[in-house]
Enzyme design. Structure first.
Site, PDB file in Angstrom:
ATOM      1  N   MET A 199       0.831  -1.154  -0.373  1.00  0.00           N
ATOM      2  CA  MET A 199       0.375   0.074   0.209  1.00  0.00           C
ATOM      3  C   MET A 199       0.887   1.085  -0.004  1.00  0.00           C
ATOM      4  SD  MET A 199      -3.798  -0.768   1.990  1.00  0.00           S
ATOM      5  CE  MET A 199      -3.113  -0.886   3.505  1.00  0.00           C
ATOM      6  N   GLY A 200       2.211   1.176  -0.180  1.00  0.00           N
ATOM      7  CA  GLY A 200       3.173   1.800  -0.960  1.00  0.00           C
ATOM      8  C   GLY A 200       3.619   2.762   0.802  1.00  0.00           C
ATOM      9  N   GLY A 203       4.945  -9.786   4.432  1.00  0.00           N
ATOM     10  CA  GLY A 203       5.217  -9.410   5.802  1.00  0.00           C
ATOM     11  C   GLY A 203       4.630 -11.205   7.109  1.00  0.00           C
ATOM     12  N   ASP A 256       2.042  -8.795   9.928  1.00  0.00           N
ATOM     13  CA  ASP A 256       0.736  -9.547   9.031  1.00  0.00           C
ATOM     14  C   ASP A 256       0.882 -11.188   8.816  1.00  0.00           C
ATOM     15  OD1 ASP A 256      -0.872  -6.755   9.541  1.00  0.00           O
ATOM     16  OD2 ASP A 256       1.014  -6.272   7.304  1.00  0.00           O
ATOM     17  N   LEU A 284       8.197  -2.410  12.586  1.00  0.00           N
ATOM     18  CA  LEU A 284       8.010  -1.786  11.764  1.00  0.00           C
ATOM     19  C   LEU A 284       6.311  -1.197  11.541  1.00  0.00           C
ATOM     20  CD1 LEU A 284      11.732  -1.304   9.712  1.00  0.00           C
ATOM     21  CD2 LEU A 284      10.748   0.573  11.872  1.00  0.00           C
ATOM     22  N   SER A 285       5.659  -0.010  10.927  1.00  0.00           N
ATOM     23  CA  SER A 285       4.698   0.011  10.658  1.00  0.00           C
ATOM     24  C   SER A 285       4.524   1.359   9.703  1.00  0.00           C
ATOM     25  CB  SER A 285       3.647  -0.160  11.871  1.00  0.00           C
ATOM     26  OG  SER A 285       2.288   0.494  11.370  1.00  0.00           O
ATOM     27  N   GLN A 293      -2.464 -12.155   7.580  1.00  0.00           N
ATOM     28  CA  GLN A 293      -2.926 -11.851   6.813  1.00  0.00           C
ATOM     29  C   GLN A 293      -2.116 -12.907   5.728  1.00  0.00           C
ATOM     30  OE1 GLN A 293      -2.778  -8.047   4.962  1.00  0.00           O
ATOM     31  NE2 GLN A 293      -0.728  -8.339   3.604  1.00  0.00           N
ATOM     32  N   HIS A 351       8.859  -2.587   3.888  1.00  0.00           N
ATOM     33  CA  HIS A 351       8.749  -3.100   2.208  1.00  0.00           C
ATOM     34  C   HIS A 351       9.958  -3.771   1.537  1.00  0.00           C
ATOM     35  CE1 HIS A 351       6.044  -0.014   3.970  1.00  0.00           C
ATOM     36  NE2 HIS A 351       4.453  -1.276   3.221  1.00  0.00           N
ATOM     37  N   ARG A 380       1.827   2.787   9.623  1.00  0.00           N
ATOM     38  CA  ARG A 380       0.891   3.574  10.981  1.00  0.00           C
ATOM     39  C   ARG A 380       1.816   4.052  12.189  1.00  0.00           C
ATOM     40  NH1 ARG A 380      -2.792  -0.590   9.096  1.00  0.00           N
ATOM     41  NH2 ARG A 380      -4.578   0.119   7.976  1.00  0.00           N
TER      42      ARG A 380
END
Lengths: 283, 283
Positions: free
Chosen positions: A30-31, A147, A150, A184-185, A153, A37, A187
């Site tokens: 989601m960038g 990752g 999550d 890391l997130s 997920q 990432h 958010r």
């Protein structure tokens, strides 16, 4: 590196790469890239010959009450980083292209999405599996990278790929943490300095739980209480769950055995954070 | 011709065909071939270089009250016919292979599946789209062939392929009828001779409706009443619906315009039969 929002274009690029005998890797994001990432992208660049990174803040995986509009976006910076990492194509479709008017086709994995994150974020995973299925069909990768942070997920996407027979190998990448152990997130951009400090308690609590189990405490109720205590010590008062589940069926477990996912979700202000560890027990 | 139930084997066969530059066509069937099926296969053999026919009575598209166990099966005869028609591979998986224990991944097209057949056969289309998605992912065809007789199924599969971006072109084939106009169906094996005679009323009624419209009667309420009358004349008393819908969005229509699907479902004894025609109106 090519940046495109066109489904036709990306299909052509992938078809050309495959015609050259190249193996295609997809990193769906989601960038708002952080090291989590870039780590996925590095792994893809290592194991695939042609790397596609999708950047798409997927509206269907946000509840109406959630942060879809607020979610950090910086495609320019992300694309620059992707280019530096050797990515071949960055796919940046619009929401209108991915969900045209009248859209009503969904992929849903039942049961395993009703627990943990799914219990709080009701239609979240339906949005995730739908967009991942769409990206798999558009890019037709050989491998796709997700990752471990999550964890649910990852389990859900694996189940989807296996049960719906997607010809894609799902590759899991370990959680990337900062020097304080914080997973890391994207958010984290929402957090104040004092909230970020509190967030250190998340990994500390999981580690304390793991230490307890390794010391011989096999009663998960007791371990859960200790995890809550550590969270509290760090000033984290709102805990959605601390859960013990079999990896990767996510069946709830009461006693150690096989691979166990210890996962939790907490709230700091209006921000919800998740983290987990996986422990291996001899059968 | 190769007959196999192995997903791995079929993937290898298709990969080899594609490496030879062949275009792959898939005809998904539940077996018990009649001329409707052989027509689909002939069309596939004409337009694709490598033809795969799947034969699988798909349990998830039957309601518990329906005829899953009774549904006619004759794989030997079907395979023989397929070979004669130049099919390259017949795929005959078991239910256990397609739906392993704990299976919970589904593809569902919302709204358009709540009407017509979906209103009576509640989870039917969810089973259809799930198995079609699985077959698309297993066979990875360039083209797939579906009969116009199951018009709603065709519309639903088209919507699924478009919205979930399956790289498969859906090709529709016209309904095949016997000398009395009865649309061929594997379920005719359930009918007595007198019921089969009554079934002639279905197409007669649709034709009468079409004739009425062509004569200038543009009130669909009136046309529907005439269709019921004809069905009654043939001794068909139980009608689930006679419906007028835009093709292929299936939006209900009250007045002629564009392409209109006139479809119906009736019951003869315990057997449910469907049929339809599509009428073109100048805009």
């Amino acid at each position: 590196m090519i940046k495109t929002g066109s489904i036709k274009k990306i299909r052509q690029l992938v078809a050309d790469a495959k015609a050259d005998g190249k193996k295609v890797g997809l990193v769906p994001t989601m960038g708002a890239f952080h090291e989590g990432h870039t780590n996925l992208i590095k792994k893809a660049a290592k194991s695939a010959d042609f790397v596609v990174v999708s950047i798409f803040v997927n509206p269907t995986q946000f509840l109406p009450s959630e942060d879809y509009h607020l979610y950090p976006r910086d495609v320019k910076k992300d694309a620059k980083q992707a280019a530096e990492l050797g990515v071949d194509v960055v796919f940046v479709p619009t929401a209108e292209k991915m969900y045209p008017k009248g859209f009503s086709s969904f992929v849903k994995i039942e049961e395993i999405t009703d627990i943990l994150e799914g219990e709080v974020r009701l239609s979240h995973f339906k949005g995730v599996t739908t967009i991942v299925a769409k990206l798999f069909n558009i890019v037709q990768p050989d491998t796709a990278y997700f990752g471990q942070k999550d964890a649910q997920q990852l389990a859900v996407v694996r189940k989807m790929a296996a049960e719906l027979n997607f010809p894609v190998k799902i590759i899991a990448c370990p959680t990337v943490r900062d020097e304080h152990g914080i997973a890391l997130s994207s958010r984290h951009q929402y957090l104040s300095e004092s909230q970020l400090k509190k967030a250190r308690g998340i990994h500390a609590a999981l580690q304390e739980g793991s230490k307890l189990i390794k010391s011989g405490i096999l009663d998960f109720g007791q371990v859960r209480r200790r995890i809550y205590d550590v969270l509290n010590t760090y000033g984290i008062k709102r805990v959605d769950y601390v859960s013990f589940n079999q990896w990767d069926s996510l069946e709830p477990v009461r006693k150690p055995g096989g691979k166990v996912l210890i996962s939790l979700a907490v709230r700091l202000g209006t921000t919800r954070l998740i983290d987990n560890i996986i422990m291996n027990f001899k059968q």
